[in-house]
Design an enzyme around this catalytic site. Sequence first.
Site, PDB file in Angstrom:
ATOM      1  CG  ASP A 293      45.949   5.549 -16.300  1.00 33.38           C
ATOM      2  OD1 ASP A 293      45.479   6.650 -16.003  1.00 33.38           O
ATOM      3  OD2 ASP A 293      47.152   5.375 -16.563  1.00 33.38           O
ATOM      4  CG  HIS A 316      44.079   6.555 -12.124  1.00 35.81           C
ATOM      5  ND1 HIS A 316      45.358   6.681 -12.614  1.00 35.81           N
ATOM      6  CD2 HIS A 316      44.104   5.503 -11.270  1.00 35.81           C
ATOM      7  CE1 HIS A 316      46.127   5.742 -12.073  1.00 35.81           C
ATOM      8  NE2 HIS A 316      45.385   5.010 -11.254  1.00 35.81           N
TER       9      HIS A 316
END
Length: 472
Positions: A293, A316
Site C-alpha cells: 500500500d 502505492h
Amino acid sequence: MELEASLAEENGNERQKTTARRQQSSRSGGQRNSQLQSLGEEGQATSEMRETITAEQKGRRRLEKNWTLVAAAERDGVGLLGVWRRLDREQEKARLESKVFNVKSYGAVANGNTDNSVAFLKAWNDACNWNGKAQVFIPKGTYMLNSIVFKGPCKAFRMGFVIKGILKAPPYPSLFNTDKWIGFLYVNKLTLSGGGTLDGQGASSWPHNNCNKDPHCPTLPITVRFDFINNGKIHDLKSINPKGGHFMIFGSENVKLERLKISAPGDSPNTDGIKIGESNNINITSATIATGDDCIAMISGAKNITIFGVHCGPGHGISVGSLGKNDGEKDVQNIVVKNCTFSGTSNGLRIKTWAASLSKPLRASNFLFQDIFMDKVFSPIIIDQAYCPSHGCSNQVASSVQISDVTYKNIKGSGSSEIGVELNCSKRKPCQNITRVDINLRPYGGKGQLKSLSSFVNGACYGQQIPPSCVG
C-alpha cells in the site's frame, strides 16, 4: 559520606554555635527581605539581587532539617546557596543514572513459540518506574509476543526499547481483539532501536482483507502503533509482513524515524509502511520501504512533516490522504518530500481526497515535492479529488477539500502508463497556486511522450516541462 562525617565530629557546643549562626542567618535573611521589599518599592533593586535572595531562601527551607549539610556549608564557607546547588547536581546525576532491564531476567524464552507478553510487560513496568535512564533490552533470539501495550507516562527520564532479536506476532488474526500488535502509549523521550526485526506474520491474514471491496471489513492489526509519543526516535529496525500496516503515528510530536527497512509483498493488501495522523514535526529519513500500500501516508491532522532520502517500491507511493470522507477531519499542512526515489510503484507523489460534502471545508496546503526520481512509476504525479478505491462511489458531489500552495520541483524519471501528470481537482474547490518547476518525465522504455491532464487547477509552470504543461 564527607558531610555525615563532619556532623559526627561536631560536639554539643558546636551544634549550639551552628544553631546560633542559623538564627543569625535567618535574621539576616529577614533583614535582606525587608531591604529588597524597600528597594522594590523604590524601584532600585536589581533583578540579580532578587534572584540571589530568593535562591537562598529556597535553599534555607530545603536544608532546614539537614544539620549535616548546614554544618558543612558553614564550615566550608560555601553558604546555603552553594550547598543547594551542590545538592541539585547530585540529584541530577542520580536522575540520569542508567539501568538495563533484560527481558530474559523476567522469564522471557527465545524459542519462537512461548508467549512472552508477561515477561516483556514486567520488564517495561520496572523500567518505566526507574528514576533515571531506562532501557528494556531484548537480546538475540526469536520471541513470540501476543498483542501488548507499553504504557506511560514513565518516571524514567528516558525510555529505551532495544530489540536485537526477532519479535513474532501470532499468525492468526482471530487471536487479536485490537487494532495493533505492539503499542506505545503516552511515553516521553522514547527510543526504539537495536537492529532487530518485527515479524507480523501477516500472510495468513491477507486473504481475509477485502477492504477495497467491503467498506465494513474488520481492521487488521498494525505492527507497531505510537500514540501520544513526544520527543521520540525510532531507528535501525526491520518490519516485515504485517497483518495491517507496519507503523502508525498518532497524536505525537517531535518524532524521528531513521534507517528503517520495511517490507511486504507488493500484492499484500493495506500494508501501509508509515501512516501519520494528528501529529506535528515528524521526520522520516533514510528509509527503505517496499510494501503493498502507501509507503508513507499523511492523513487528517498531519503537519510539519519532513521526508528525506526514502526509497519507495513496490507500493502505492507517498500520499497525502485520503482526506475529506467524514466531518471532523483536520487540515494537513507543511509537508516536505525531498531526495526520494520511487521504483515500480503504482503512484509516485499523490494527493487524494474523497468526493464528499463536508459541513466545514478542509484544507491541504503548503507542500513541497523536490528532487524526486521516478523509475517505471504508473502515475508519477497525481492529484485525485474523486478518490474512491472501491469504485462504488457516485461522485455526484465534488470534494470539499481545498488544495493549495503545492510545488513540484525537479521531478524526473520514467512513467509506465500514458499519463505522467494528472491533476484532477475539485469543481467546488479548485486547486490554487499549483507550481511545477523543471519536470522531466518520459515513457519507460524511451518511446513516445507521456501526457499531462488537468482540471480545475490554478497555478504556474517554470523551466523544463516534459510532458508539456496544461496548468492554466
